[in-house]
Design a protein around this motif. Structure first.
Motif, PDB file in Angstrom:
ATOM      1  N   VAL A   1       0.840  -1.202   0.000  1.00  0.00           N
ATOM      2  CA  VAL A   1       0.000   0.000   0.000  1.00  0.00           C
ATOM      3  C   VAL A   1       0.871   1.247   0.000  1.00  0.00           C
ATOM      4  O   VAL A   1       0.603   2.216  -0.720  1.00  0.00           O
TER       5      VAL A   1
ATOM      6  N   PRO B   1      -4.181   3.801   5.851  1.00  0.00           N
ATOM      7  CA  PRO B   1      -4.687   2.867   4.826  1.00  0.00           C
ATOM      8  C   PRO B   1      -5.972   2.191   5.264  1.00  0.00           C
ATOM      9  O   PRO B   1      -6.037   1.641   6.370  1.00  0.00           O
TER      10      PRO B   1
ATOM     11  N   SER C   1      -4.106   7.759   2.109  1.00  0.00           N
ATOM     12  CA  SER C   1      -3.908   6.316   1.911  1.00  0.00           C
ATOM     13  C   SER C   1      -2.569   5.853   2.472  1.00  0.00           C
ATOM     14  O   SER C   1      -2.419   4.696   2.880  1.00  0.00           O
TER      15      SER C   1
ATOM     16  N   THR D   1      -8.711  -5.999   3.729  1.00  0.00           N
ATOM     17  CA  THR D   1      -7.346  -6.223   3.274  1.00  0.00           C
ATOM     18  C   THR D   1      -6.804  -7.538   3.823  1.00  0.00           C
ATOM     19  O   THR D   1      -7.230  -8.006   4.877  1.00  0.00           O
TER      20      THR D   1
ATOM     21  N   THR E   1      -6.163   1.895  -2.901  1.00  0.00           N
ATOM     22  CA  THR E   1      -6.616   0.755  -2.102  1.00  0.00           C
ATOM     23  C   THR E   1      -6.981  -0.426  -2.993  1.00  0.00           C
ATOM     24  O   THR E   1      -6.626  -1.578  -2.707  1.00  0.00           O
TER      25      THR E   1
END
Length: 414
Positions: A146, A285, A281, A407, A333
């Motif tokens: 990420v 995240p 982000s 995630t 993302t």
């Protein structure tokens, strides 16, 4: 926690030489591609074309991109990705340098520029799935993936904010051909940096027919319901953006605002939002990928509702900031999640299918937005686009597997 993520990002750049060179190569070409559309537009105007000619050139490049993308995904999973990337950068660089030469010498025509744009569109179709599939080979999965995508997006957004203004100044003082030449040079520089990458040897795979790989990639895509539902949602939002912002935005500003100056403020606000979303982000995240994908289009709908209801310019700018932030947060993302969740040997085909379907409705939007606005009005089309966006997001969030999409690292922590 925020300081830890910043420190981890700095450490990634310091210790991972492969990613550092990858990022430098990507930024090198972005410096050119950000300003190239402006150079192309004024080159077409200088060649005697107008809005219809510009639309023809852009449409040609986009249609070639859509036609070639499925094969590009298969090629990126079958062949060395780095070789494809370098070849595409060289093709794009040479096509832009040829276009620049034609413009500077006064021999460019709309058809020659359209043909070169189609060549660049085909090369771009092969480049995108290959370059996105390269990141997991350079950065380990998890938070670092990420961070890698976020850092690259931050740099790209910074270039996107600064570049167009400088390009306009260069065009005013010299020629749009100089912008196209600059774009060509940055492509060649990017290819040179990509050549310095050293990747681990790919796993040997059984050689199969091209068609078999194509079918397998499509089966892998459609077997994941969350993937194709969110891809269809992306197609709807992209089509509405093309109609409501790309086509009707300048028309709306001309009729209901103060023209280019007011619309420039709105687009600058979107650019600021892009930068804010990239930083967000990186520092925070999101874990709930599915819910984010369904919520991210809402600011876009808000922007179009604000335009349809004649909201003040300040309100439009605020909606633009939210739209840009949500869009880039969603992009980072989503890309990171696919790079984690999809097996490497299928990743480029999945990325290519996602890009193709996500862009499929954009040419239709380009074609019908203007005529439809003449029939029912600009505000009505903007309001309709907002309803489509909200309706698509509402349908997508009804799927349980999308609501539960998180995630990979969050799943491991649980």
């Amino acid at each position: 926690m925020m300081l830890q993520r910043l420190a981890a990002s700095v450490e990634l750049l310091r210790t991972n030489g492969g990613y550092r060179r990858y990022a430098l190569a990507r930024i090198s070409s972005t410096i050119g591609t950000t300003v190239a559309p402006l150079g192309l537009a004024f080159a077409i105007i200088e060649s005697g074309g107008g809005a219809a000619a510009l639309g023809l050139v852009l449409m040609g490049g986009l249609l070639i991109f859509l036609a070639v993308t499925p094969a590009a995904g298969v090629a990126a999973d079958r062949l060395p990705r780095l070789s494809i990337i370098v070849a595409c950068q060289l093709v794009c660089g040479m096509s832009q340098l040829i276009a620049a030469t034609l413009v500077v010498t006064g021999t460019a025509s709309v058809w020659s520029l359209a043909g070169l744009e189609m060549v660049a569109g085909a090369a771009g179709a092969f480049f995108q799935p290959a370059v996105k599939g390269l990141v997991p080979q350079l950065v380990p999965p998890g938070p670092m993936l990420v961070q890698a995508n976020a850092l690259l997006q931050i740099a790209n957004n910074a270039v996107a904010i600064i570049g167009p203004g400088l390009a306009g100044l260069v065009i005013a003082l010299s020629s749009p051909g100089m912008i196209l030449a600059w774009d060509g040079i940055t492509f060649l520089a990017s290819a040179a940096v990509f050549l310095t990458l050293r990747l681990p040897p790919p796993l040997r795979q059984e050689r199969r027919r091209f068609l078999d790989d194509l079918i397998e990639g499509w089966s892998a895509f459609k077997s994941r319901r969350w993937l194709w539902v969110l891809t269809v949602l992306s197609a709807l939002t992209s089509a509405c953006w093309a109609a409501g912002v790309s086509v009707l935005g300048p028309i709306y500003a001309t009729r209901y605002l103060d023209g280019a100056a007011s619309w420039g403020l709105v687009t600058s606000a979107i650019g600021i939002g892009l930068a804010c979303g990239s930083v967000t982000s990186l520092l925070f995240p999101p874990a709930r990928v599915g819910l984010l994908m369904c919520a991210a289009p809402i600011p876009e709908a808000l922007l179009m509702v604000s335009m349809a209801s004649d909201a003040p310019l300040l309100a439009l700018a605020g909606a633009g900031v939210l739209t840009g932030a949500a869009g880039t947060l969603q992009l980072i993302t989503w890309t990171s999640y696919l790079q984690e969740a999809i097996p490497t040997e299928q990743l480029s085909r999945i990325m290519a299918t996602n890009a193709m379907i996500g862009t499929l409705l954009v040419p239709i939007s380009y074609a019908v937005a203007g005529p439809l606005a003449e029939i029912v009005g600009v505000r009505a089309v903007l309001g309709g686009c907002a309803l489509i966006i909200l309706g698509g997001a509402a349908v997508a969030v009804c799927f349980r597997d999308i609501r539960q999409l998180i995630t990979c690292r969050t799943r491991e922590e649980r």
